[in-house]
Design a protein around this motif. Structure first.
Motif, PDB file in Angstrom:
ATOM      1  N   LYS A   1       0.825  -1.212   0.000  1.00  0.00           N
ATOM      2  CA  LYS A   1       0.000   0.000   0.000  1.00  0.00           C
ATOM      3  C   LYS A   1       0.857   1.259   0.000  1.00  0.00           C
ATOM      4  O   LYS A   1       0.466   2.292  -0.555  1.00  0.00           O
ATOM      5  N   THR A   2       2.040   1.191   0.617  1.00  0.00           N
ATOM      6  CA  THR A   2       2.929   2.348   0.666  1.00  0.00           C
ATOM      7  C   THR A   2       3.730   2.526  -0.622  1.00  0.00           C
ATOM      8  O   THR A   2       4.298   3.583  -0.853  1.00  0.00           O
ATOM      9  N   LYS A   3       3.777   1.490  -1.454  1.00  0.00           N
ATOM     10  CA  LYS A   3       4.643   1.521  -2.632  1.00  0.00           C
ATOM     11  C   LYS A   3       3.886   1.619  -3.954  1.00  0.00           C
ATOM     12  O   LYS A   3       4.503   1.842  -5.004  1.00  0.00           O
ATOM     13  N   LEU A   4       2.563   1.419  -3.911  1.00  0.00           N
ATOM     14  CA  LEU A   4       1.793   1.344  -5.146  1.00  0.00           C
ATOM     15  C   LEU A   4       0.639   2.340  -5.159  1.00  0.00           C
ATOM     16  O   LEU A   4       0.127   2.731  -4.099  1.00  0.00           O
ATOM     17  N   HIS A   5       0.223   2.712  -6.355  1.00  0.00           N
ATOM     18  CA  HIS A   5      -1.027   3.456  -6.512  1.00  0.00           C
ATOM     19  C   HIS A   5      -2.193   2.492  -6.278  1.00  0.00           C
ATOM     20  O   HIS A   5      -2.034   1.275  -6.397  1.00  0.00           O
ATOM     21  N   PRO A   6      -3.372   3.014  -5.941  1.00  0.00           N
ATOM     22  CA  PRO A   6      -4.505   2.134  -5.588  1.00  0.00           C
ATOM     23  C   PRO A   6      -4.821   1.058  -6.631  1.00  0.00           C
ATOM     24  O   PRO A   6      -5.082  -0.100  -6.278  1.00  0.00           O
ATOM     25  N   PHE A   7      -4.792   1.413  -7.923  1.00  0.00           N
ATOM     26  CA  PHE A   7      -5.143   0.437  -8.954  1.00  0.00           C
ATOM     27  C   PHE A   7      -4.152  -0.731  -8.968  1.00  0.00           C
ATOM     28  O   PHE A   7      -4.547  -1.900  -8.961  1.00  0.00           O
ATOM     29  N   GLY A   8      -2.861  -0.411  -8.971  1.00  0.00           N
ATOM     30  CA  GLY A   8      -1.835  -1.460  -8.961  1.00  0.00           C
ATOM     31  C   GLY A   8      -1.850  -2.264  -7.673  1.00  0.00           C
ATOM     32  O   GLY A   8      -1.610  -3.478  -7.677  1.00  0.00           O
ATOM     33  N   TYR A   9      -2.152  -1.585  -6.579  1.00  0.00           N
ATOM     34  CA  TYR A   9      -2.234  -2.250  -5.270  1.00  0.00           C
ATOM     35  C   TYR A   9      -3.318  -3.327  -5.275  1.00  0.00           C
ATOM     36  O   TYR A   9      -3.094  -4.457  -4.826  1.00  0.00           O
ATOM     37  N   TRP A  10      -4.489  -3.001  -5.809  1.00  0.00           N
ATOM     38  CA  TRP A  10      -5.582  -3.972  -5.816  1.00  0.00           C
ATOM     39  C   TRP A  10      -5.327  -5.112  -6.803  1.00  0.00           C
ATOM     40  O   TRP A  10      -5.746  -6.248  -6.573  1.00  0.00           O
ATOM     41  N   ILE A  11      -4.619  -4.845  -7.877  1.00  0.00           N
ATOM     42  CA  ILE A  11      -4.247  -5.929  -8.800  1.00  0.00           C
ATOM     43  C   ILE A  11      -3.407  -6.973  -8.068  1.00  0.00           C
ATOM     44  O   ILE A  11      -3.667  -8.184  -8.144  1.00  0.00           O
ATOM     45  N   LEU A  12      -2.395  -6.503  -7.327  1.00  0.00           N
ATOM     46  CA  LEU A  12      -1.515  -7.440  -6.628  1.00  0.00           C
ATOM     47  C   LEU A  12      -2.237  -8.129  -5.468  1.00  0.00           C
ATOM     48  O   LEU A  12      -1.966  -9.300  -5.177  1.00  0.00           O
ATOM     49  N   LEU A  13      -3.136  -7.430  -4.798  1.00  0.00           N
ATOM     50  CA  LEU A  13      -3.914  -8.071  -3.727  1.00  0.00           C
ATOM     51  C   LEU A  13      -4.727  -9.250  -4.265  1.00  0.00           C
ATOM     52  O   LEU A  13      -4.767 -10.323  -3.667  1.00  0.00           O
ATOM     53  N   ILE A  14      -5.369  -9.043  -5.416  1.00  0.00           N
ATOM     54  CA  ILE A  14      -6.180 -10.118  -6.002  1.00  0.00           C
ATOM     55  C   ILE A  14      -5.299 -11.295  -6.416  1.00  0.00           C
ATOM     56  O   ILE A  14      -5.651 -12.463  -6.185  1.00  0.00           O
ATOM     57  N   ILE A  15      -4.137 -11.001  -7.005  1.00  0.00           N
ATOM     58  CA  ILE A  15      -3.205 -12.078  -7.377  1.00  0.00           C
ATOM     59  C   ILE A  15      -2.727 -12.819  -6.138  1.00  0.00           C
ATOM     60  O   ILE A  15      -2.598 -14.050  -6.140  1.00  0.00           O
ATOM     61  N   LEU A  16      -2.477 -12.079  -5.052  1.00  0.00           N
ATOM     62  CA  LEU A  16      -2.051 -12.713  -3.796  1.00  0.00           C
ATOM     63  C   LEU A  16      -3.106 -13.687  -3.279  1.00  0.00           C
ATOM     64  O   LEU A  16      -2.782 -14.797  -2.846  1.00  0.00           O
ATOM     65  N   VAL A  17      -4.362 -13.281  -3.329  1.00  0.00           N
ATOM     66  CA  VAL A  17      -5.441 -14.159  -2.860  1.00  0.00           C
ATOM     67  C   VAL A  17      -5.512 -15.422  -3.720  1.00  0.00           C
ATOM     68  O   VAL A  17      -5.607 -16.542  -3.201  1.00  0.00           O
TER      69      VAL A  17
ATOM     70  N   VAL B   1      10.201  -3.479  -4.550  1.00  0.00           N
ATOM     71  CA  VAL B   1      11.013  -3.452  -3.328  1.00  0.00           C
ATOM     72  C   VAL B   1      12.167  -2.465  -3.445  1.00  0.00           C
ATOM     73  O   VAL B   1      12.452  -1.711  -2.495  1.00  0.00           O
ATOM     74  N   PHE B   2      12.842  -2.437  -4.599  1.00  0.00           N
ATOM     75  CA  PHE B   2      14.065  -1.636  -4.711  1.00  0.00           C
ATOM     76  C   PHE B   2      13.824  -0.244  -5.292  1.00  0.00           C
ATOM     77  O   PHE B   2      14.765   0.542  -5.407  1.00  0.00           O
ATOM     78  N   SER B   3      12.583   0.059  -5.637  1.00  0.00           N
ATOM     79  CA  SER B   3      12.269   1.413  -6.099  1.00  0.00           C
ATOM     80  C   SER B   3      12.173   2.359  -4.900  1.00  0.00           C
ATOM     81  O   SER B   3      11.652   2.006  -3.854  1.00  0.00           O
ATOM     82  N   LYS B   4      12.669   3.568  -5.076  1.00  0.00           N
ATOM     83  CA  LYS B   4      12.648   4.550  -3.989  1.00  0.00           C
ATOM     84  C   LYS B   4      11.394   5.422  -4.025  1.00  0.00           C
ATOM     85  O   LYS B   4      11.162   6.200  -3.104  1.00  0.00           O
ATOM     86  N   ARG B   5      10.627   5.301  -5.095  1.00  0.00           N
ATOM     87  CA  ARG B   5       9.415   6.115  -5.237  1.00  0.00           C
ATOM     88  C   ARG B   5       8.193   5.219  -5.336  1.00  0.00           C
ATOM     89  O   ARG B   5       8.308   3.997  -5.403  1.00  0.00           O
ATOM     90  N   THR B   6       7.020   5.854  -5.362  1.00  0.00           N
ATOM     91  CA  THR B   6       5.796   5.100  -5.596  1.00  0.00           C
ATOM     92  C   THR B   6       5.851   4.504  -7.001  1.00  0.00           C
ATOM     93  O   THR B   6       6.166   5.192  -7.968  1.00  0.00           O
ATOM     94  N   VAL B   7       5.558   3.230  -7.098  1.00  0.00           N
ATOM     95  CA  VAL B   7       5.735   2.498  -8.351  1.00  0.00           C
ATOM     96  C   VAL B   7       4.536   2.732  -9.261  1.00  0.00           C
ATOM     97  O   VAL B   7       3.381   2.695  -8.819  1.00  0.00           O
TER      98      VAL B   7
END
Length: 439
Positions: A86-102, A376-382
């Motif tokens: 959540k700290t590294k991604l925009h909301p759209f990308g964050y929810w994509i990865l959450l769904i893949i995680l599930v 992980v290794f990006s210093k900014r929001t991805v």
């Protein structure tokens, strides 16, 4: 008596040290697939296939120590992997990865259910649904309802049973039978197993590394343990866990060598039957049974608990701000039961080959490997194209899968995500330069 908080349900009451951290990681990663797929890889790709399987997993867990160190440096406190994303991604990308995680964690639970199904058929002369019912009820109660505190209490006993079995049973057998008859038997009945220069073997190794890295780097339970371990002990805990884990697939492979040197076999079920006839001492047979079910229940329990924690903390809580700890824990209980019933039904009515099942998810993990490293290794929001690249690569790899081998689709998946990321990064860089020139 004070009721526990949701944080205690997810993380336990305190941070853990190196010893408990290693036990917790071993309880997660010594799995039903370690017991069944490492020998199956040995049967399919030779003795070096079993060795390769062990080395791949060990390297992946050691490499995760570098990921973990970076994550904890950037984000010292968290409950789940979702908190970090959540700290590294925009909301759209964050929810994509959450769904893949599930989806990936439901797949892991299904694999453990399949391993339990195989062992229930092998061990108990009862209808399959009876053995599976008790297996799932036990896992839901101790992990879904018990929380992390109870998981850690069971983990110590489970790891002891696993260590005792993988050390004592092969030692007893090889002292009793000797090494030479085993070697001569393999040369006589299965000489191909001693060959290393096979194209399929190297394909298996390289594809396995891609899948292994992706699976370890994108594992909910490992990330949850990462936030529980004392910061300064994170690198050494994960590295030592990887080196100790190496023992288990090698030992499980040696257990099955005890069977195959005496003649032919058809599949993993025939090998299990042969193993049962070889372990004639009741003590060692009971020890093997305890080891097998310890490995499966510990992994299923850890993954179920991590998945439920993620869903409650990162998918439900943002839409229900007023929920208190007891409501969250009740949600966790309900989710644990629902997921357990879902996997029970899927396991009962669907029975693919375990090795095929393991590599069927390889496309997903291969596609996720580079995106998770970038995050992980990006210093900014991805940017959103990073998680989208994984989604597109997964879809493309499954489209070409009927026309390619299982290994080729895994390589294609990883290469596709890298290509999309590189192209989008170059386009984004050119756009930024163009804007600067215009201004």
């Amino acid at each position: 008596m004070r009721s526990r908080t949701f944080q205690e349900y997810v993380q336990g009451p305190i941070q853990i040290g190196m010893g408990l951290g290693i036990i917790s990681l071993l309880a997660r990663w010594v799995t039903g697939t370690t017991i069944l797929s490492s020998p199956e890889s040995m049967v399919k790709y030779g003795v070096f296939g079993g060795i390769g399987y062990a080395i791949m997993g060990a390297i992946a867990l050691v490499m995760f120590s570098f990921i973990g160190k970076r994550v904890r440096h950037d984000f010292p406190v968290g409950l789940t992997m979702g908190d970090y994303l959540k700290t590294k991604l925009h909301p759209f990308g964050y929810w994509i990865l959450l769904i893949i995680l599930v989806i990936t964690n439901l797949h892991i639970l299904f694999i453990q259910g399949m391993a339990a199904s195989t062992l229930c058929q092998f061990l108990f002369d009862t209808p399959l649904y009876v053995g599976l019912f008790f297996f799932f009820v036990f896992c839901i109660l101790f992990a879904g309802f018990g929380g992390l505190k109870l998981i850690h209490r069971f983990a110590a006993f489970q790891v002891v049973f696993m260590f005792a079995a993988v050390i004592l049973i092969p030692l007893y057998f090889f002292v009793k039978e000797g090494i030479q008859p085993v070697y001569d038997g393999i040369r006589l009945y299965h000489p191909y197993m001693l060959v290393i220069n096979k194209y399929d073997f190297w394909s298996f190794i390289f594809a396995g590394l891609l899948v292994g890295f992706g699976q370890f780097f994108f594992d909910l339970t490992s990330w949850q343990r990462l936030f529980m371990i004392e910061l300064k002990k994170v690198p050494l805990t994960f590295s030592l866990s990887g080196l100790i884990w190496l023992i288990f697939p090698l030992s499980f492979s040696s257990l099955f060598i005890m069977v195959i040197f005496t003649g032919g076999f058809t599949d993993i079920h025939s090998i299990l039957e042969g193993l049962a006839s070889k372990i004639t001492t009741p003590f060692f047979f009971i020890l093997f049974v305890l080891c097998a079910f310890s490995a499966i229940t510990s992994t299923f329990g850890a993954c179920l608990h991590a998945l439920v924690s993620l869903i409650v903390a990162n998918m439900i809580e943002p839409f229900q701000d007023q929920t208190n700890d007891q409501q969250k824990i009740r949600m966790a209980y309900l989710l644990s039961t629902c997921i357990g019933v879902l996997i029970f039904m899927a396991t009962l009515f669907y029975s693919p080959n375990l090795m095929e099942l393991l590599f069927y998810s390889g496309n997903i993990y291969s596609a996720l490997l580079v995106p998770i490293l970038v995050i992980v290794f990006s210093k900014r929001t991805v940017a959103n194209y990073i998680p989208i690249s994984a989604l597109l690569a997964i879809a493309a790899s499954y489209i070409i899968q009927p026309y390619a081998s299982e290994f080729q689709s895994i390589w294609f998946s990883g290469l596709s995500s890298v290509t999309i990321i590189v192209v989008c990064t170059i386009v984004s860089f050119i756009k930024d330069k163009w804007k600067l020139r215009k201004n």
